[in-house]
Motif scaffolding. Structure first.
Motif, PDB file in Angstrom:
ATOM      1  N   MET A  70       0.834  -1.210   0.000  1.00  0.00           N
ATOM      2  CA  MET A  70       0.000   0.000   0.000  1.00  0.00           C
ATOM      3  C   MET A  70       0.868   1.260   0.000  1.00  0.00           C
ATOM      4  N   THR A  71       1.898   1.248   0.875  1.00  0.00           N
ATOM      5  CA  THR A  71       2.783   2.409   0.951  1.00  0.00           C
ATOM      6  C   THR A  71       3.527   2.619  -0.355  1.00  0.00           C
ATOM      7  N   GLU A  72       4.008   1.517  -0.944  1.00  0.00           N
ATOM      8  CA  GLU A  72       4.729   1.622  -2.210  1.00  0.00           C
ATOM      9  C   GLU A  72       3.819   2.164  -3.306  1.00  0.00           C
ATOM     10  N   ASP A  73       2.539   1.841  -3.239  1.00  0.00           N
ATOM     11  CA  ASP A  73       1.590   2.346  -4.236  1.00  0.00           C
ATOM     12  C   ASP A  73       1.500   3.867  -4.194  1.00  0.00           C
ATOM     13  N   ILE A  74       1.467   4.435  -2.995  1.00  0.00           N
ATOM     14  CA  ILE A  74       1.358   5.889  -2.884  1.00  0.00           C
ATOM     15  C   ILE A  74       2.656   6.555  -3.303  1.00  0.00           C
ATOM     16  N   PHE A  75       3.796   5.914  -3.000  1.00  0.00           N
ATOM     17  CA  PHE A  75       5.078   6.447  -3.464  1.00  0.00           C
ATOM     18  C   PHE A  75       5.110   6.484  -4.993  1.00  0.00           C
ATOM     19  N   GLN A  76       4.655   5.391  -5.604  1.00  0.00           N
ATOM     20  CA  GLN A  76       4.652   5.301  -7.062  1.00  0.00           C
ATOM     21  C   GLN A  76       3.729   6.349  -7.672  1.00  0.00           C
ATOM     22  N   ALA A  77       2.577   6.558  -7.043  1.00  0.00           N
ATOM     23  CA  ALA A  77       1.631   7.555  -7.551  1.00  0.00           C
ATOM     24  C   ALA A  77       2.227   8.956  -7.491  1.00  0.00           C
ATOM     25  N   ILE A  78       2.954   9.246  -6.415  1.00  0.00           N
ATOM     26  CA  ILE A  78       3.581  10.561  -6.266  1.00  0.00           C
ATOM     27  C   ILE A  78       4.714  10.725  -7.274  1.00  0.00           C
ATOM     28  N   ARG A  79       5.508   9.671  -7.452  1.00  0.00           N
ATOM     29  CA  ARG A  79       6.584   9.727  -8.449  1.00  0.00           C
ATOM     30  C   ARG A  79       6.014  10.003  -9.835  1.00  0.00           C
ATOM     31  N   GLU A  80       4.961   9.276 -10.192  1.00  0.00           N
ATOM     32  CA  GLU A  80       4.348   9.446 -11.508  1.00  0.00           C
ATOM     33  C   GLU A  80       3.745  10.839 -11.666  1.00  0.00           C
ATOM     34  N   CYS A  81       3.238  11.374 -10.579  1.00  0.00           N
ATOM     35  CA  CYS A  81       2.660  12.715 -10.605  1.00  0.00           C
ATOM     36  C   CYS A  81       3.715  13.744 -11.008  1.00  0.00           C
ATOM     37  N   VAL A  82       4.911  13.603 -10.443  1.00  0.00           N
ATOM     38  CA  VAL A  82       6.014  14.514 -10.770  1.00  0.00           C
ATOM     39  C   VAL A  82       6.497  14.275 -12.197  1.00  0.00           C
ATOM     40  N   ILE A  83       6.651  13.017 -12.558  1.00  0.00           N
ATOM     41  CA  ILE A  83       7.196  12.660 -13.873  1.00  0.00           C
ATOM     42  C   ILE A  83       6.268  13.073 -15.009  1.00  0.00           C
ATOM     43  N   THR A  84       4.966  12.895 -14.810  1.00  0.00           N
ATOM     44  CA  THR A  84       4.007  13.177 -15.886  1.00  0.00           C
ATOM     45  C   THR A  84       3.423  14.585 -15.832  1.00  0.00           C
ATOM     46  N   GLY A  85       3.822  15.358 -14.817  1.00  0.00           N
ATOM     47  CA  GLY A  85       3.400  16.760 -14.761  1.00  0.00           C
ATOM     48  C   GLY A  85       1.981  16.992 -14.287  1.00  0.00           C
ATOM     49  N   GLU A  86       1.503  16.171 -13.355  1.00  0.00           N
ATOM     50  CA  GLU A  86       0.136  16.321 -12.848  1.00  0.00           C
ATOM     51  C   GLU A  86       0.115  17.287 -11.660  1.00  0.00           C
ATOM     52  N   TYR A  87       0.202  18.555 -11.966  1.00  0.00           N
ATOM     53  CA  TYR A  87       0.307  19.601 -10.942  1.00  0.00           C
ATOM     54  C   TYR A  87      -0.879  19.601  -9.977  1.00  0.00           C
ATOM     55  N   ASP A  88      -2.072  19.353 -10.480  1.00  0.00           N
ATOM     56  CA  ASP A  88      -3.281  19.451  -9.657  1.00  0.00           C
ATOM     57  C   ASP A  88      -3.457  18.291  -8.682  1.00  0.00           C
ATOM     58  N   GLN A  89      -2.637  17.248  -8.825  1.00  0.00           N
ATOM     59  CA  GLN A  89      -2.831  16.051  -8.006  1.00  0.00           C
ATOM     60  C   GLN A  89      -1.850  15.914  -6.843  1.00  0.00           C
ATOM     61  N   ILE A  90      -0.736  16.618  -6.888  1.00  0.00           N
ATOM     62  CA  ILE A  90       0.344  16.356  -5.935  1.00  0.00           C
ATOM     63  C   ILE A  90      -0.044  16.637  -4.487  1.00  0.00           C
ATOM     64  N   ASP A  91      -0.763  17.731  -4.235  1.00  0.00           N
ATOM     65  CA  ASP A  91      -1.112  18.034  -2.844  1.00  0.00           C
ATOM     66  C   ASP A  91      -2.074  16.994  -2.277  1.00  0.00           C
ATOM     67  N   ARG A  92      -3.019  16.540  -3.112  1.00  0.00           N
ATOM     68  CA  ARG A  92      -3.961  15.509  -2.663  1.00  0.00           C
ATOM     69  C   ARG A  92      -3.229  14.214  -2.322  1.00  0.00           C
ATOM     70  N   LEU A  93      -2.278  13.824  -3.171  1.00  0.00           N
ATOM     71  CA  LEU A  93      -1.534  12.589  -2.941  1.00  0.00           C
ATOM     72  C   LEU A  93      -0.664  12.683  -1.691  1.00  0.00           C
ATOM     73  N   CYS A  94      -0.061  13.840  -1.475  1.00  0.00           N
ATOM     74  CA  CYS A  94       0.774  14.016  -0.280  1.00  0.00           C
ATOM     75  C   CYS A  94      -0.073  13.931   0.990  1.00  0.00           C
ATOM     76  N   ARG A  95      -1.244  14.551   0.955  1.00  0.00           N
ATOM     77  CA  ARG A  95      -2.137  14.486   2.124  1.00  0.00           C
ATOM     78  C   ARG A  95      -2.627  13.057   2.353  1.00  0.00           C
ATOM     79  N   GLU A  96      -2.892  12.354   1.264  1.00  0.00           N
ATOM     80  CA  GLU A  96      -3.344  10.966   1.375  1.00  0.00           C
ATOM     81  C   GLU A  96      -2.258  10.103   2.017  1.00  0.00           C
ATOM     82  N   ALA A  97      -1.009  10.330   1.609  1.00  0.00           N
ATOM     83  CA  ALA A  97       0.108   9.574   2.182  1.00  0.00           C
ATOM     84  C   ALA A  97       0.253   9.868   3.671  1.00  0.00           C
ATOM     85  N   LEU A  98       0.105  11.131   4.050  1.00  0.00           N
ATOM     86  CA  LEU A  98       0.182  11.496   5.466  1.00  0.00           C
ATOM     87  C   LEU A  98      -0.928  10.820   6.264  1.00  0.00           C
TER      88      LEU A  98
END
Length: 205
Positions: free
Chosen positions: A1-29
């Motif tokens: 589960m933890t690795e999934d959120i790390f991967q989602a955040i990595r992909e967010c940065v790599i693919t340029g999904e600016y609108d998603q990063i804060d949501r993903l970071c809060r979800e991980a927290l």
């Protein structure tokens, strides 16, 4: 589960999904993942991919700028949590663009990368006088002063920064220089302790 959120955040940065990063970071927290791990295993790993692809010519400068902005947005969510986690900093860096220079894209990318690498970075902004670099370095007990110059005319200001800091600190504060107008030879000639051609190399220096 933890690795999934790390991967989602990595992909967010790599693919340029600016609108998603804060949501993903809060979800991980919310999942109980420490902020430092989110930065190092998520955001920073994504930035490494973008930086390496930029160096190899697979990416353009706007891609690097966007990744830096995404990283900055994510850091805004995570930095308050870092303070409570008592993570040991790798050092304090005072950074800014020299007097007369109002360009900050490269500087901001470097600062985002340094934050992600575990440094506490004090951003002085643009058009920063040499005296201000020194004053801030003393105030924050900085280990490094990082000064950038985009234009050849403002690059000369780097010499003053180096001379002022080295003259006062006697080597206890290192000076790192960079920017579009700065070559390795110029950095060596003015007595800088380090030089980086881009954000990825700045972290390695």
């Amino acid at each position: 589960m933890t690795e999934d959120i790390f991967q989602a955040i990595r992909e967010c940065v790599i693919t340029g999904e600016y609108d998603q990063i804060d949501r993903l970071c809060r979800e991980a927290l919310k999942q109980g993942v420490p902020a430092y791990e989110i930065i190092m295993k998520g955001i920073n790993e994504g930035m490494k991919v973008v930086g390496e692809e930029y160096e190899s010519g697979k990416r353009w400068l706007p891609d690097l700028v966007l990744a830096g902005e995404i990283m900055g947005k994510g850091m805004a969510v995570l930095e308050p949590e870092l303070a409570t986690e008592k993570v040991k900093s790798r050092g304090v860096i005072v950074a800014g663009s020299v007097a007369g220079d109002v360009h900050d894209i490269g500087k901001n990318i470097v600062i985002a990368m340094l934050h992600g690498a575990g440094f506490n970075v004090i951003d002085l902004g643009i058009n920063v006088a040499a005296e201000t670099f020194l004053e801030s370095a003393n105030e924050h007990r900085a280990d490094i002063v990082a000064a950038s110059a985009y234009l050849s005319t403002t690059a000369l200001e780097l010499r003053e920064v180096v001379q002022l800091v080295r003259g006062y600190a006697r080597g206890s504060i290192k000076v790192l220089v960079g920017g579009a107008a700065v070559t390795q030879k110029f950095a060596r000639d003015i007595g800088a302790d380090g030089w980086a051609p881009d954000a990825l190399q700045a972290v390695k220096v």
